[in-house]
Design a protein around this motif. Structure first.
Motif, PDB file in Angstrom:
ATOM      1  N   LYS A  40       1.063  -1.488   0.125  1.00 29.02           N
ATOM      2  CA  LYS A  40       0.077  -0.021   0.068  1.00 29.02           C
ATOM      3  C   LYS A  40       0.693   1.302   0.105  1.00 29.02           C
ATOM      4  N   VAL A  41       1.132   2.615  -0.766  1.00 33.32           N
ATOM      5  CA  VAL A  41       1.676   3.233  -1.153  1.00 33.32           C
ATOM      6  C   VAL A  41       1.130   4.881  -0.716  1.00 33.32           C
ATOM      7  N   ALA A  42       1.120   5.698  -0.486  1.00 37.90           N
ATOM      8  CA  ALA A  42       0.160   6.483  -0.258  1.00 37.90           C
ATOM      9  C   ALA A  42       0.987   7.266  -1.661  1.00 37.90           C
ATOM     10  N   ALA A  43      -0.767   8.265  -2.629  1.00 36.12           N
ATOM     11  CA  ALA A  43      -0.758   8.137  -3.830  1.00 36.12           C
ATOM     12  C   ALA A  43      -1.407   9.292  -4.051  1.00 36.12           C
ATOM     13  N   ASP A  44      -0.834  11.031  -3.769  1.00 43.77           N
ATOM     14  CA  ASP A  44      -2.617  11.694  -3.874  1.00 43.77           C
ATOM     15  C   ASP A  44      -2.534  11.373  -5.966  1.00 43.77           C
ATOM     16  N   PRO A  45      -3.355  12.637  -5.871  1.00 44.98           N
ATOM     17  CA  PRO A  45      -3.131  12.485  -7.825  1.00 44.98           C
ATOM     18  C   PRO A  45      -2.066  12.715  -8.661  1.00 44.98           C
ATOM     19  N   LYS A  46      -1.307  13.907  -8.432  1.00 49.71           N
ATOM     20  CA  LYS A  46      -0.008  13.716  -9.062  1.00 49.71           C
ATOM     21  C   LYS A  46       1.028  12.449  -8.906  1.00 49.71           C
ATOM     22  N   THR A  47       0.747  12.301  -7.775  1.00 53.45           N
ATOM     23  CA  THR A  47       1.607  11.014  -8.192  1.00 53.45           C
ATOM     24  C   THR A  47       1.718   9.193  -8.152  1.00 53.45           C
ATOM     25  N   ARG A  48      -0.114   9.317  -8.258  1.00 53.03           N
ATOM     26  CA  ARG A  48      -0.361   8.739  -9.148  1.00 53.03           C
ATOM     27  C   ARG A  48       0.060   7.937  -9.849  1.00 53.03           C
ATOM     28  N   SER A  49       0.490   8.589 -11.308  1.00 55.53           N
ATOM     29  CA  SER A  49       0.703   8.175 -12.912  1.00 55.53           C
ATOM     30  C   SER A  49       1.992   7.723 -12.789  1.00 55.53           C
ATOM     31  N   MET A  50       3.054   8.031 -11.648  1.00 50.64           N
ATOM     32  CA  MET A  50       4.078   7.386 -11.510  1.00 50.64           C
ATOM     33  C   MET A  50       4.588   5.962 -10.437  1.00 50.64           C
ATOM     34  N   VAL A  51       3.453   6.134 -10.237  1.00 50.83           N
ATOM     35  CA  VAL A  51       3.132   4.488  -9.294  1.00 50.83           C
ATOM     36  C   VAL A  51       2.659   3.766 -10.481  1.00 50.83           C
ATOM     37  N   PHE A  52       1.726   4.186 -11.289  1.00 44.96           N
ATOM     38  CA  PHE A  52       0.977   3.404 -12.506  1.00 44.96           C
ATOM     39  C   PHE A  52       2.741   2.746 -13.447  1.00 44.96           C
ATOM     40  N   GLU A  53       3.049   3.784 -13.743  1.00 44.53           N
ATOM     41  CA  GLU A  53       4.014   3.516 -14.367  1.00 44.53           C
ATOM     42  C   GLU A  53       5.146   1.869 -14.488  1.00 44.53           C
ATOM     43  N   PRO A  67      -9.055   7.188  -2.222  1.00 42.61           N
ATOM     44  CA  PRO A  67      -8.630   8.887  -2.835  1.00 42.61           C
ATOM     45  C   PRO A  67      -7.001   9.025  -2.395  1.00 42.61           C
ATOM     46  N   GLU A  68      -6.608   8.546  -1.709  1.00 46.21           N
ATOM     47  CA  GLU A  68      -4.901   9.256  -0.815  1.00 46.21           C
ATOM     48  C   GLU A  68      -4.266   7.675  -1.004  1.00 46.21           C
ATOM     49  N   SER A  69      -5.034   6.587  -1.006  1.00 43.19           N
ATOM     50  CA  SER A  69      -3.696   5.551  -2.044  1.00 43.19           C
ATOM     51  C   SER A  69      -4.006   4.711  -2.186  1.00 43.19           C
ATOM     52  N   MET A  70      -2.868   3.683  -3.239  1.00 44.21           N
ATOM     53  CA  MET A  70      -2.875   2.793  -3.683  1.00 44.21           C
ATOM     54  C   MET A  70      -2.248   1.805  -3.275  1.00 44.21           C
ATOM     55  N   MET A  71      -3.107   0.080  -4.355  1.00 48.00           N
ATOM     56  CA  MET A  71      -2.668  -0.826  -3.027  1.00 48.00           C
ATOM     57  C   MET A  71      -2.137  -1.709  -4.011  1.00 48.00           C
ATOM     58  N   ILE A  72      -1.064  -1.934  -4.827  1.00 49.13           N
ATOM     59  CA  ILE A  72      -0.089  -3.004  -5.769  1.00 49.13           C
ATOM     60  C   ILE A  72       0.466  -4.514  -5.071  1.00 49.13           C
ATOM     61  N   GLU A  73      -0.449  -5.441  -5.637  1.00 52.45           N
ATOM     62  CA  GLU A  73      -0.416  -6.966  -5.808  1.00 52.45           C
ATOM     63  C   GLU A  73       0.927  -7.171  -7.249  1.00 52.45           C
ATOM     64  N   ILE A  74       2.349  -7.788  -6.117  1.00 55.44           N
ATOM     65  CA  ILE A  74       3.312  -7.956  -7.316  1.00 55.44           C
ATOM     66  C   ILE A  74       2.849  -9.728  -6.787  1.00 55.44           C
ATOM     67  N   LEU A  84      10.716  -3.828  -6.225  1.00 54.31           N
ATOM     68  CA  LEU A  84       9.369  -2.630  -7.033  1.00 54.31           C
ATOM     69  C   LEU A  84       9.841  -2.115  -5.249  1.00 54.31           C
ATOM     70  N   ILE A  85       9.955  -2.413  -4.271  1.00 55.40           N
ATOM     71  CA  ILE A  85       9.975  -1.637  -2.668  1.00 55.40           C
ATOM     72  C   ILE A  85      11.178  -1.243  -2.505  1.00 55.40           C
ATOM     73  N   GLN A  86      12.291  -1.324  -3.470  1.00 55.81           N
ATOM     74  CA  GLN A  86      13.628  -0.442  -3.430  1.00 55.81           C
ATOM     75  C   GLN A  86      13.458   0.687  -4.584  1.00 55.81           C
ATOM     76  N   VAL A  87      12.376   0.884  -5.634  1.00 60.07           N
ATOM     77  CA  VAL A  87      13.018   2.283  -6.358  1.00 60.07           C
ATOM     78  C   VAL A  87      11.300   2.765  -5.616  1.00 60.07           C
ATOM     79  N   ASN A  91      11.621   6.652  -5.064  1.00 62.83           N
ATOM     80  CA  ASN A  91      11.679   7.664  -5.543  1.00 62.83           C
ATOM     81  C   ASN A  91      10.461   8.591  -4.428  1.00 62.83           C
ATOM     82  N   GLY A  92      10.205   8.038  -3.349  1.00 61.47           N
ATOM     83  CA  GLY A  92      10.055   9.167  -2.757  1.00 61.47           C
ATOM     84  C   GLY A  92       8.554   8.830  -2.459  1.00 61.47           C
ATOM     85  N   ASP A  93       8.055   7.495  -2.871  1.00 60.58           N
ATOM     86  CA  ASP A  93       7.004   7.124  -2.528  1.00 60.58           C
ATOM     87  C   ASP A  93       5.933   6.516  -1.419  1.00 60.58           C
TER      88      ASP A  93
END
Length: 151
Positions: A40-53, A67-74, A84-87, A91-93
């Motif tokens: 689970k990563v904190a993600a606002d509308p500005k940082t979401r595109s980078m997390v999606f990439e 609204p304030e976070s995203m959950m990634i399954e890997i 992925l955790i290191q990157v 990136n400051g996420d």
């Protein structure tokens, strides 16, 4: 006194656990190993595109979007998940939470374990048993029709 290899002691300890059905040392055998992680990563509308990439590069998936976070399954080998955790950290996420399964392993090829047999609940048919019974019933009906006993 002859010392037993550590693997035997570990296996013996694992069999003492309540839910352990079978222990198989696959260290020297051909096998596939994977791990699953939810991050689970904190993600606002500005940082979401980078997390999606990043998710796309690591062949992961977004499984929850708040609204304030995203959950990634890997899923993959340990080094892929660590990468992925290191990157994400570089990136400051802000990683809010991580849940990992640990390594899961299965032998390659035709080898099967006795776990499925041990998990079978008495009185409940498996899909294979239902299929065999269905084939028998159909063949009985065909035999009755061919011999005239079905009338």
């Amino acid at each position: 006194m002859r010392r037993r290899p550590p693997a035997h002691r570990i296996a013996a300890s694992l069999y003492k656990l309540e839910n352990v059905l079978e222990v198989d040392d696959v260290g020297q055998l051909s096998h596939v190993a994977r791990e699953l992680a939810l991050i689970k990563v904190a993600a606002d509308p500005k940082t979401r595109s980078m997390v999606f990439e990043l998710v796309e590069v690591f062949r992961a998936r977004i499984v929850d979007l708040a609204p304030e976070s995203m959950m990634i399954e890997i899923t993959g080998v340990e080094s892929k998940i660590e990468g992925l955790i290191q990157v994400l950290n570089e990136n400051g996420d802000r990683i809010l939470e991580i849940s990992r399964t640990g390594r899961m392993v299965m032998r390659r090829g035709q080898h099967t374990s006795r776990v499925l047999d041990a998990m079978r609940v008495p009185g409940i048919e498996t899909a294979e048993e239902r299929f065999v019974d269905d084939v028998r019933r159909r063949s009985d009906v065909l035999m009755a029709e061919e011999t005239g006993f079905g009338d």
